[in-house]
Scaffold this active site. Structure first.
Site, short mmCIF file in Angstrom:
data_model
loop_
_atom_site.label_atom_id
_atom_site.label_comp_id
_atom_site.label_asym_id
_atom_site.label_seq_id
_atom_site.Cartn_x
_atom_site.Cartn_y
_atom_site.Cartn_z
N ARG A 7 20.61 -10.21 -2.52
CA ARG A 7 21.68 -10.56 -1.56
C ARG A 7 23.02 -11.22 -2.60
O ARG A 7 24.22 -11.26 -2.36
CB ARG A 7 21.49 -11.85 -0.79
CG ARG A 7 20.38 -11.59 0.31
CD ARG A 7 20.45 -12.92 1.20
NE ARG A 7 18.99 -12.70 2.19
CZ ARG A 7 19.08 -12.24 3.23
NH1 ARG A 7 20.27 -11.30 3.59
NH2 ARG A 7 18.14 -11.98 4.05
N CYS A 44 16.01 -7.81 -11.43
CA CYS A 44 16.67 -8.26 -10.19
C CYS A 44 16.87 -9.85 -10.69
O CYS A 44 17.93 -10.04 -11.20
CB CYS A 44 15.75 -8.17 -9.06
SG CYS A 44 16.89 -8.58 -7.35
N LEU A 45 16.27 -10.63 -10.14
CA LEU A 45 16.31 -12.12 -10.68
C LEU A 45 16.34 -12.18 -11.98
O LEU A 45 17.09 -13.19 -12.64
CB LEU A 45 15.24 -13.11 -9.85
CG LEU A 45 15.33 -14.44 -10.20
CD1 LEU A 45 16.92 -14.98 -9.61
CD2 LEU A 45 14.21 -15.25 -9.43
N HIS A 64 15.48 -2.53 -8.81
CA HIS A 64 14.12 -2.51 -9.22
C HIS A 64 13.42 -1.14 -9.70
O HIS A 64 12.93 -0.39 -8.77
CB HIS A 64 13.29 -3.01 -7.98
CG HIS A 64 13.38 -4.55 -7.49
ND1 HIS A 64 12.63 -5.55 -7.83
CD2 HIS A 64 14.48 -5.11 -6.73
CE1 HIS A 64 13.17 -6.59 -7.43
NE2 HIS A 64 14.10 -6.29 -6.70
N ASP A 124 0.91 -1.27 -0.07
CA ASP A 124 -0.07 0.00 -0.10
C ASP A 124 0.80 1.30 -0.02
O ASP A 124 0.47 2.41 -0.57
CB ASP A 124 -1.10 0.08 1.27
CG ASP A 124 -2.19 -1.02 1.11
OD1 ASP A 124 -2.53 -1.15 -0.15
OD2 ASP A 124 -2.70 -1.44 1.86
N LYS A 135 -26.87 -2.73 5.93
CA LYS A 135 -26.77 -3.49 7.26
C LYS A 135 -25.26 -3.87 7.86
O LYS A 135 -24.90 -3.66 8.70
CB LYS A 135 -27.65 -4.57 7.39
CG LYS A 135 -27.83 -5.33 8.91
CD LYS A 135 -28.48 -4.37 9.70
CE LYS A 135 -30.07 -4.19 9.51
NZ LYS A 135 -30.68 -3.37 10.47
N PRO A 136 -24.56 -4.08 6.69
CA PRO A 136 -23.24 -4.54 6.99
C PRO A 136 -22.31 -3.35 7.49
O PRO A 136 -21.74 -3.17 8.46
CB PRO A 136 -22.41 -4.78 5.57
CG PRO A 136 -23.66 -5.62 4.96
CD PRO A 136 -25.04 -4.86 5.29
N ILE A 152 -8.88 -8.18 16.65
CA ILE A 152 -8.26 -7.99 17.93
C ILE A 152 -7.08 -7.41 17.83
O ILE A 152 -6.55 -6.57 18.52
CB ILE A 152 -8.12 -9.37 18.44
CG1 ILE A 152 -7.74 -9.21 19.94
CG2 ILE A 152 -7.18 -10.17 18.13
CD1 ILE A 152 -8.03 -10.54 20.88
N GLY A 166 12.46 -11.96 -7.65
CA GLY A 166 11.86 -13.09 -6.64
C GLY A 166 13.05 -14.00 -6.18
O GLY A 166 14.31 -13.67 -6.28
N GLU A 207 22.92 -19.15 -5.28
CA GLU A 207 21.69 -18.87 -4.49
C GLU A 207 20.68 -20.14 -4.40
O GLU A 207 20.22 -20.83 -3.92
CB GLU A 207 21.04 -17.60 -4.59
CG GLU A 207 19.64 -17.62 -3.93
CD GLU A 207 19.01 -16.29 -4.13
OE1 GLU A 207 18.08 -16.02 -3.28
OE2 GLU A 207 19.33 -15.59 -5.22
N GLU A 214 10.83 -0.48 -11.12
CA GLU A 214 9.58 -0.29 -10.97
C GLU A 214 9.25 0.33 -9.52
O GLU A 214 8.01 1.22 -9.55
CB GLU A 214 8.84 -1.67 -11.12
CG GLU A 214 8.98 -2.54 -9.78
CD GLU A 214 10.43 -3.35 -9.89
OE1 GLU A 214 10.54 -4.54 -9.31
OE2 GLU A 214 11.17 -3.28 -10.85
#
Length: 550
Positions: free
Chosen positions: A472, A391-392, A515, A84, A200-201, A160, A364, A415, A517
């Site tokens: 990495r 990247c990858l 990246h 977000d 109602k919701p 909660i 990724g 990797e 993007e």
């Protein structure tokens, strides 16, 4: 207003606060509603920032599975955060920091560390006031220097894990002047089987919110269509708000149309009036209008892009999708993104690859699906299909080139294959002793030097660029000379680190260790993505005109 003794918070900075909560269900789009409101306030001349509250116990989003939680978005300071925040950066065209993302893990970790250090002088450390005070402090500090701060509370009212945050908001409202605080609540307004909009919701959600001590000032109903006037009046009556404070947020084909829609409904004007800043806003004829011009322009064509990945979930590659969309806005074309399952390349997904105008292999982690990514890269390289590796995707382009051009059988990333005889991709030297996973990669904005006369230099129009990283592993220096001797050029470097690769004899073949993007905006598209679409359009022009040379 009480001030925190450990901060230099100036109540004159961060003057106005808009809190956005959600009810009924998650994923309603309260973030887009909040970001759209912020966009309109910015158009009106205000300095706007945002805070995203994530009630999970993770300190940050860095170790979370993209399939469960969407992409991990990386900020300029290296903060790994919820996706977000990417929407807020794109809509508001600002660079945020790790301080703009508040998580339960981050808050509790800070309070516990203070308790261990003896900072509370023997007091019993409790959720109230210590956790809630820390939440309020973080919000106020993130708001510094801005006219308006929009705070989105993740999850839904009644969860909660979100209770300490809602209690902090209740206290916040008690401490601030009434016209400095605005509560917006986004709820679902579904249809019944007979086509009636059901309130109602929303009623139950607001009842839950009021039981905590929070009364919404604005209600935004998410529905397939605009809310009927009868629906708005019913919501207003049962939720104790004026009818003019009930707004519609119907489904749209593109999230970038939401600011236009809520502006038409008058949400921005109502917000400014409630915060007592309407008189400070720019006159409508002087407000920024480029956003509207971009998203409403008539497109002149379309481009099909194959996105080769292992997650059948748009949120897992959200910034890549958005960057392609931004490039489409600049090139004035529609971009159709076709997901290609990198694990199912031998199945029907290979047809999507062959039908595409361009290929993108995103970042990724993990070995799953990498064989298919290498196969897709080889297809793009051998068939002159415009290609962008991120990247990858950049690393797998090196692997593919090493295997199929240099003839290094078994070449791979250390990797993904610790036993590879040719580790053309190897771990960063500073990562040798790292044990913890969270927040330990090469993260955030780093500068790359760009070689003049290269495609990368043409794209960026400069001798350097600053882009965000999250990795990495890197190109193994022992293989660089051999790779470049066979025709691949590393046109971007950060000291001895390879950052950009390209194939000069290819219509468009470029990879970035970073990246790009993450810095793309609707009004400022990322150069490598713009170049990808331009390569497709140039090829279409050449194909349509035999006299145009390839």
């Amino acid at each position: 207003m009480p001030t925190e003794p450990e901060t230099d918070y100036d109540p004159e900075l961060g003057r106005k606060f808009i809190f956005v909560t959600g009810g009924v269900m998650s994923g309603l789009g309260k973030g887009i509603t909040a970001a759209s409101t912020g966009r309109l306030l910015k158009n009106a001349g205000f300095d706007v920032t945002a805070v995203k509250i994530d009630p999970y116990l993770n300190v940050d989003a860095g170790t979370m599975n993209p399939f469960q939680h969407g992409e991990v978005y990386v900020l300029k300071d290296g903060g790994e955060v919820d996706l977000d925040l990417g929407n807020y950066e794109r809509f508001l065209d600002i660079d945020m920091t790790f301080d703009h993302n508040i998580t339960t893990g981050k808050t509790y970790q800070h309070v516990i560390e203070k308790e261990r250090a003896g900072d509370y002088l023997g007091k019993t450390v409790q959720i109230i006031p210590h956790i809630t005070d820390d939440i309020k402090r973080r919000i106020r500090e993130a708001a510094k220097g801005n006219d308006v701060c929009i705070i989105e509370v993740g999850g839904t009212v009644g969860d909660i894990e979100g209770m300490p945050y809602l209690e902090a908001l209740r206290q916040f409202a008690h401490e601030e002047d009434d016209d400095d605080i605005l509560f917006t609540h986004v709820t679902l307004v579904p249809y019944s089987m007979n086509g009636e909009q059901k309130t109602k919701p929303t009623q139950h959600s607001v009842k839950e919110l009021r039981s905590i001590g929070l009364q919404p000032d604005i209600l935004v109903g998410r529905s397939e269509d605009k809310l009927d006037i009868d629906t708005r009046e019913k919501i207003a009556l049962f939720c104790d708000v004026p009818t003019k404070a009930v707004f519609s947020n119907p489904d749209v084909s593109d999230i970038y149309h939401v600011p236009l829609m809520v502006e038409e409904a008058g949400l921005d004007q109502y917000v400014m009036e409630q915060l007592d800043i309407a008189d400070e806003a720019l006159p409508p004829e002087q407000r920024e209008n480029r956003w509207r011009e971009l998203v409403t322009q008539q497109t002149t064509g379309e481009v099909d892009v194959a996105l080769v990945g292992k997650y059948d979930l748009e949120d897992a590659y959200m910034s890549v999708h958005e960057a392609l969309k931004h490039a489409g806005l600049e090139a004035n074309v529609d971009v159709n993104v076709e997901w290609v399952d990198s694990e199912e390349m031998s199945d029907h997904h290979v047809d999507r690859l062959h039908d595409a105008d361009a290929v993108v292999v995103p970042g990724g982690f993990g070995s799953r699906g990498t064989a298919g990514k290498v196969e897709a890269i080889r297809y793009a390289r051998e068939n002159d299909v415009p290609f962008l590796g991120l990247c990858l995707g950049f690393q797998m382009a090196v692997v593919e080139f090493a295997r199929n051009v240099l003839g290094l059988a078994g070449a791979h990333s250390a990797e993904l294959d610790e036993e590879t005889p040719h580790p053309v991709i190897d771990i960063l030297p500073e990562q040798y002793e790292v044990e913890d996973m969270g927040g330990t990669m090469r993260l955030g904005a780093h500068e790359t030097d760009i070689e003049p006369g290269t495609l990368a230099h043409e794209l960026y129009g400069a001798d350097s660029c600053t882009e965000r990283h999250r990795h990495r592993y890197e190109v193994n220096p022992e293989y660089i000379e051999r790779i470049e001797s066979e025709g691949m050029t590393f046109s971007g470097r950060a000291n001895n680190r390879m950052e950009i690769l390209e194939l000069p004899d290819h219509p468009y073949f470029i990879g970035t260790q970073f990246h790009p993007e993450f810095r793309s905006r609707p009004t400022r598209a990322s150069p490598p993505f713009v170049g990808l679409l331009e390569a497709v359009l140039d090829d279409d022009t050449a194909a349509a005109d035999p006299e145009v040379s390839h």
